[in-house]
Structure formats: C-alpha cells, structure tokens
Enzyme design. Sequence first.
Site, mmCIF file in Angstrom:
data_model
loop_
_atom_site.group_PDB
_atom_site.id
_atom_site.type_symbol
_atom_site.label_atom_id
_atom_site.label_comp_id
_atom_site.label_asym_id
_atom_site.label_seq_id
_atom_site.Cartn_x
_atom_site.Cartn_y
_atom_site.Cartn_z
ATOM 1 N N GLU A 1 41.250 -54.436 34.438
ATOM 2 C CA GLU A 1 41.028 -55.970 34.845
ATOM 3 C C GLU A 1 40.019 -56.702 33.974
ATOM 4 O O GLU A 1 40.365 -57.116 33.127
ATOM 5 C CB GLU A 1 40.385 -55.916 36.120
ATOM 6 C CG GLU A 1 40.585 -55.065 36.459
ATOM 7 C CD GLU A 1 41.129 -55.479 37.995
ATOM 8 O OE1 GLU A 1 41.704 -55.867 38.277
ATOM 9 O OE2 GLU A 1 41.613 -54.397 38.711
ATOM 10 N N GLY B 1 50.455 -48.964 37.410
ATOM 11 C CA GLY B 1 50.909 -48.191 36.444
ATOM 12 C C GLY B 1 50.376 -47.846 35.298
ATOM 13 O O GLY B 1 50.764 -47.785 34.318
ATOM 14 N N ASN C 1 42.279 -41.791 28.201
ATOM 15 C CA ASN C 1 43.168 -40.918 27.638
ATOM 16 C C ASN C 1 43.426 -43.116 26.617
ATOM 17 O O ASN C 1 43.591 -43.989 26.951
ATOM 18 C CB ASN C 1 44.620 -41.318 28.564
ATOM 19 C CG ASN C 1 46.076 -41.251 28.054
ATOM 20 O OD1 ASN C 1 45.908 -41.100 26.593
ATOM 21 N ND2 ASN C 1 47.320 -40.890 28.598
ATOM 22 N N PRO C 2 43.424 -42.391 24.879
ATOM 23 C CA PRO C 2 43.611 -43.686 24.075
ATOM 24 C C PRO C 2 44.708 -44.479 24.901
ATOM 25 O O PRO C 2 44.534 -45.615 24.556
ATOM 26 C CB PRO C 2 42.922 -43.396 22.856
ATOM 27 C CG PRO C 2 41.989 -42.026 23.318
ATOM 28 C CD PRO C 2 42.891 -41.618 24.647
ATOM 29 N N LYS C 3 45.793 -43.870 24.416
ATOM 30 C CA LYS C 3 47.315 -43.653 24.241
ATOM 31 C C LYS C 3 47.207 -44.980 25.940
ATOM 32 O O LYS C 3 47.847 -46.111 25.467
ATOM 33 C CB LYS C 3 47.844 -42.793 23.984
ATOM 34 C CG LYS C 3 49.656 -43.295 24.412
ATOM 35 C CD LYS C 3 50.386 -42.154 24.090
ATOM 36 C CE LYS C 3 51.226 -42.707 23.390
ATOM 37 N NZ LYS C 3 52.523 -41.305 23.812
ATOM 38 N N ILE D 1 36.766 -43.315 27.259
ATOM 39 C CA ILE D 1 37.084 -43.370 26.891
ATOM 40 C C ILE D 1 38.548 -42.071 27.583
ATOM 41 O O ILE D 1 38.422 -41.403 26.358
ATOM 42 C CB ILE D 1 38.658 -44.148 25.700
ATOM 43 C CG1 ILE D 1 37.104 -45.542 25.137
ATOM 44 C CG2 ILE D 1 39.963 -45.077 25.621
ATOM 45 C CD1 ILE D 1 37.572 -46.211 26.458
ATOM 46 N N GLN E 1 46.987 -50.997 28.198
ATOM 47 C CA GLN E 1 46.632 -50.900 29.185
ATOM 48 C C GLN E 1 45.683 -52.485 29.222
ATOM 49 O O GLN E 1 45.856 -53.898 28.865
ATOM 50 C CB GLN E 1 45.041 -50.308 30.085
ATOM 51 C CG GLN E 1 45.637 -49.643 31.002
ATOM 52 C CD GLN E 1 45.627 -50.392 32.342
ATOM 53 O OE1 GLN E 1 46.882 -51.241 32.573
ATOM 54 N NE2 GLN E 1 45.005 -50.843 33.305
#
Length: 763
Positions: free
Chosen positions: A730, A492, A656-658, A654, A663
Amino acid sequence: MARYIGKEMSRVDGIAKVTGKAKYAAEFQVSNLAYGFIVLGTVAKGTIKSIDTGEAERAAGVIRVFTHLNTPKLDPKFSMVQAPSRATDEQDKSFRALQSDKIFFNMQPVALVVAETYEQARYAARLVKVSYNTEPHTTDTEAVRAIARVPTQAPPLKPRGNPEETMRTAAIETQPLVVEHTLTRGNPEETMRTAAVKVEAEYRIPIEHHNPIEPHAAIAVWQGDKLTIFDKTQGVYGVRAHLASSFGVPEENVSVLSPFVGGAFGSSLRPNYYPALTAMAARELKRPVKVVYTRTQMFTGHGYRPYTIQKVALGAERSGKLSTMIHEVVHNTSNIEEFSDETTLFTRQVYACPNLYAPLKITNTDLPTPTWMRAPGAVSGMFALECAMDELAYALKIDPLELRLINYAEVDPESGKPFSSKALRECYRLGAEKFGWKKRQFEPRSMRDGRLLVGWGMATGVWGAFQMPAAALITLRVDGTAQVASATSDIGPGTYTVMTMIAAEYLGLKLEQVKFELGDTKFPRSPSQGGSWTTASVGSAVRGAALAIGTKLLALANQEPNSPLKGAAAADVEMLDGRLRLKSDPSRFVNISGVMKRNGLTAITETFESRPSEEREKYATLAHGAQFIEVKVDPDVGTVHVTRAIEVTASGKIMNPKASHSQEFGGVVWGIGMALQEATEIDHRYGRIMNPNLQHYHVPVNADILEIETIFVEEDDKIVNPLGVKGMGELGMVGIPAAIANAVFHATGKRIRDLPITPDKLL
C-alpha cells in the site's frame, strides 16, 4: 548468513503463470458445467414493475432465468464489513442479488440467465425485458454533503484498554482499525484562530475503480449439502463464512479454493454478490454453474474508492512549526450499508503538532457500497494533507522538504509512544540527494526544458506496520522435502515466493525442496490478503512452524545418549543442508533424516499460530516513505508527463528485493494514474456510470511511464514481528498523487486540488 531472506529471488510460481498452468477462478474444469450471465438494471432507484423472461427462456440452450420472483431468499446473519472471518450476531447488510424487487443502484443485477454455453447465456440475457417504477435518486456526494454523519461503525475515539486482544477477538481482518486515536488533540479551534500563518483549502478525489486484469468469477459445485466453490478472493475463510451463513449449512460443509488471483487491490476483500448468486443457481439446478463478470459488470460488482471531499486547515508559527492541523473529511457510502475508509487515520501520526481535529463523516448515495482500494484512506488523506503542507511551505517561503523536517515527529504525536523504528529522515535525505533537490528553484514557473515547464514536488508516505493472527502448517519429510500451507491469498505481490523463501531459510532446505500451498479453506486460517500484513502475519507463522520442527528434532536427538547436541536449547541450534547443528559450533550436528529414521518417522508435521506480541503495545508501528517527482507540462495544451520519480521507502527488513522493487514500481504507476487519469464518471441525471470499461476509464500505459527509481532504507525492527518486516504494497503509492500535484504547482503556478489533474484544469 541468510541464504534466501534479503536476496533477489524470481517467482516460484512464475513459470506456472506464463505457461498457463496456473489456474484462475474461471479456469477450473468441471463436468456438466452450466454458464450464468448477469443482466444489469438501467435505473438508479425504485422497484421492478414487471420482468418478462419468456423470450429469454425460449432461446436456444437456456436452462433457467433467475429473477427476484423465483430466487430463494438468502439470509446471512453476520456482518461482512466488520467481521470477514467469522460469524457474529450483527446483521449483514451487504448487497444481495435478486432478493427483492427493490433497485438500490444503477447497473444492479436484475436477472441471471443460465444456459448450456456462455454465448447462449449472453445472447438470452439481451432478451430479458424489465420495466421499473422509478424514484428520485442522489448519486452526487456534493449534493448530500450537508447531511453527512459520523459512521456508527467508527473506530473508538478514546484509547482502548487492550488493543491487541481486541484485534484478536474482533477479527477485523480487512480493515486496519487497530490504532488508538482521538478525534481532538489540544485546542485546535483557538490555536488556529491565533496562528501566525495559516492555509485552508478543499481537495476532492473522484470515485475510482479497481480494474484488475482477472475479472471476478466463481464456479460452484454442490454434492448434497456440501459446496465447493472456486472464487477470486483475497480471503477464502471470509467467503466460506459468508456462504455457510447464506445457505444455512455448517462452515465445514463449504470448501473455498482460490489458488491464483489476477490482481484484486481490495476488490475481493469481502465476498461480493456473485459467489452466493453462483452457488444459488448451482443448488437450484443441481449442476455446477460458472459466473464471470464482464468488465462493465465489475464497475458495480465489487465496490470502489469513495468520492472524497477534504477540508484541510494548517496553522503554523513563522518558523514553520505547526501549531494546528484540522482535517475534515466527507465521503460517500451507499444507502444499503455504511462504509468508511478512515481517511484521516494517519493524519494523526505524521507530524509533530500539539493541536489537531480530524473528524470523518459519511453520506448516503444511491450507488453500490464503496470498499477498500489500494492504500485505502491513506492515499486519499495524504493527498490532501501533503498538498496542504506544500501550500503552507509557499505561504511561509520555506522549502517543502525543510518544512517537513521542521515538523518531524520523533515520537508518535498521537500516543506519545516511541516508534519501533522510523527511518523517514534518512528517506528524505537519500531521496533529495538522488533527485538533486538542492538545485530546485523555489518560485513556480522558474524551471524550464525548452518550451516545457518543469516542476519538482515531494511528499511523505505512511502506512501501518500491521500484524494479524495467522497459522501455517509444515510437514518435513524424511527425504528432505517440505510441504508448507496456509489459507492466505496471493493477489500478485509474490506470496508463494516469500513464504517458500522463509520456510527454506528456517528449515535449512533449498527452494526447490519446499512446496508452499495457499488459497484453500482446508489449510490453516490466515487473514485476508490486504493491509500489507501478509508477510508479517503468515510469514511469522511459517517461521514459527519451522522453528517448532527444529525444537521437536532437538528433543528426539537428545533422547540418544551420545547426541552431539546434548545440553543445547532450541535457540542454540539451526537446520541447514539436512543437518540440525549448533549455531556456535557447526561441527556439532546430527543428520535430520537419521534422527527421523531412528524414531520410525517418515515425516514431522507442525501447525503454528503467530500472534502480535505484547511488546508491540509499547510502541507505535509504522512504515514510511518519501517521494520526489519531476513533471514536464506543455503550457499550450496542458499535458503533464511524470518524467522522473524517486521513491525511498523504510519498511523494515526487505525479504525479496526483486519483488519489493516491483511492488513499489506498481505503487508509483498507480499513483501516476490516480493523479493524472483515473475517474469514474457518473451522469447524475441517471445515476449511471458512463465509463465502465478500459476504453474510457483511463489508467497509465507504457508510454505514460518514464523514469522510476525505488530505493529501500532497511530498518532492524524485531518489535513489529520476528521477521522484522513492515508492509509496503500500500505504502508504495501513498504519497505519489500529492507529490505530482505539488510538482504541477511548481511547474505552472496553478494549484489543482481536484483529482485527476487533466489538461482542461491547467488551461
């Protein structure tokens, strides 16, 4: 300039998911399929005295009812707890369904009914009659706390000689125990005794269950002694090894496919009992079989976060400087096998403190074996530590943020090594500024919104910046398209998307020219998806394979006497828009398709295995974050609402910031659930879970979630891995429950040390 890395990208698999084109484990179409339904037992411990399947077998459509009396014995030799990716000589003690008359826990499978339709199997399952010889059981961790012991599989309590090599050969892919550490640092007993200010408290976390949207499921198909299985798993290679060993067939005879996973959070890190059960039924019946858990069956079908008791004692000078940290943990395991989530692992690395004692013990219960659950160990351990830090702040009359800055660790307190990067100080600064922390009144119950009590709390989050060995394959075709593959999972977080981005970036292609595939044992080996190490591990392999193709193309181009790239090294060139060009002078290039055609190539294929660098050994590698929480508490009824959450995260580059913000939102939401709602309730008289469903096991819904802001402080860190990424999946929830508990204290003056914080505890 980066074309994709660091830019906001929508999911490449998004349309497939929302249109139903994406196939999950239970959705594959197989001809002549039979349906299995699991029958659960009703006692916590004992043996099966008798099992009557006659009525079930006579029911319409029933093909066979499997019980311990007619199920072949499965005898895997290797241990899935320690080595989910390869066979070892250790005996696998994980639970096996229908292997004996013994009952190890309530709601244990006692039969599998297989019928022509799901409805027929479900109906007949109700007709199986079982009687038991019961034995005294214990499901209450508190009752057996006194006889807790150190796990025999505990990580080493002294520095290892070669941690990177140990990691490579041990293949402990689902358990991030690659950190050197000691049990004791300095002289904690003596310094605690003489500390100017001390706090000591006990904290409890109940059993909690993963409840992903997709229930666990498998479809097994045998062709001779070759098995194909569709399974909801976080690691296809682990399932392959488990099944090959279980059925005594070579690993290459087992194909495991898991292209889409509807959430897992650790519940599918190890093979659960149902893949072997499904494959057994399919082999015995000589036809394909499908088994899908019900929501209730998921509560004893795949482990859980263990019941955890933590005793924290902190000693400090009046200035706030920590002199001693003692963090003692007991959590439950099963009577079948040992499990530990290493609750105290990160305690050793968060604050500069010369004296430390951080032991962990486990104790047996008549329950299924626990397992890793999002932010395993870390979110539990940091809940206790960060609440204790808040208690110390109040004992010292020092602002909680200021106390953390006083004890900021500039180097790793455990090893003395420098951090590869650490922007936690900036996380604190930015979060406090955004939140308006300086307006916080120190005294509890001093802030209000009308009749509601307002509380502001904060905490620190930490997680390892792990990297595991991983391999990826890239085929670049002469038409300018690329096929990329690795046997990783996507539970996911957006693995399909980020691997497509990395491949497109380094091959110089457009996203739509790249197809990434995963979740199949025919692809190169990768670690299970867990520990927040997938992008670091598999992404580094994808990058490496792309660069290897560039190197091969350069060598081919430079065989030609008039090559404009003559004299260039592989590091001097890049691929972009169908060209291999000099980075320093893009006017010097060759057309990639031209080079391939002149050499008679329709495609170039490279497989690359990435490994953690030796350079990493010289540094401590962690990802950090700071959480700031506002709660509003109704003083009359004790309800708590998290009205604002600001989370600032430092986890390297980072990609893929989207997806990354998504997450972190998920981590905050789960942290809210853990703090205020989640608990698996067990009636210890019967050893039975009383809320094995989403009606009574409470998780946050939209109405519980108000304002959340997630912010990233990017770190330039090429030591952790070539992409500079650190795990964040996490990390996003690690400090949240503690920050909420601290905010609740600030609002009410009541220190709730047992999660979840429900209204009855505040009234």
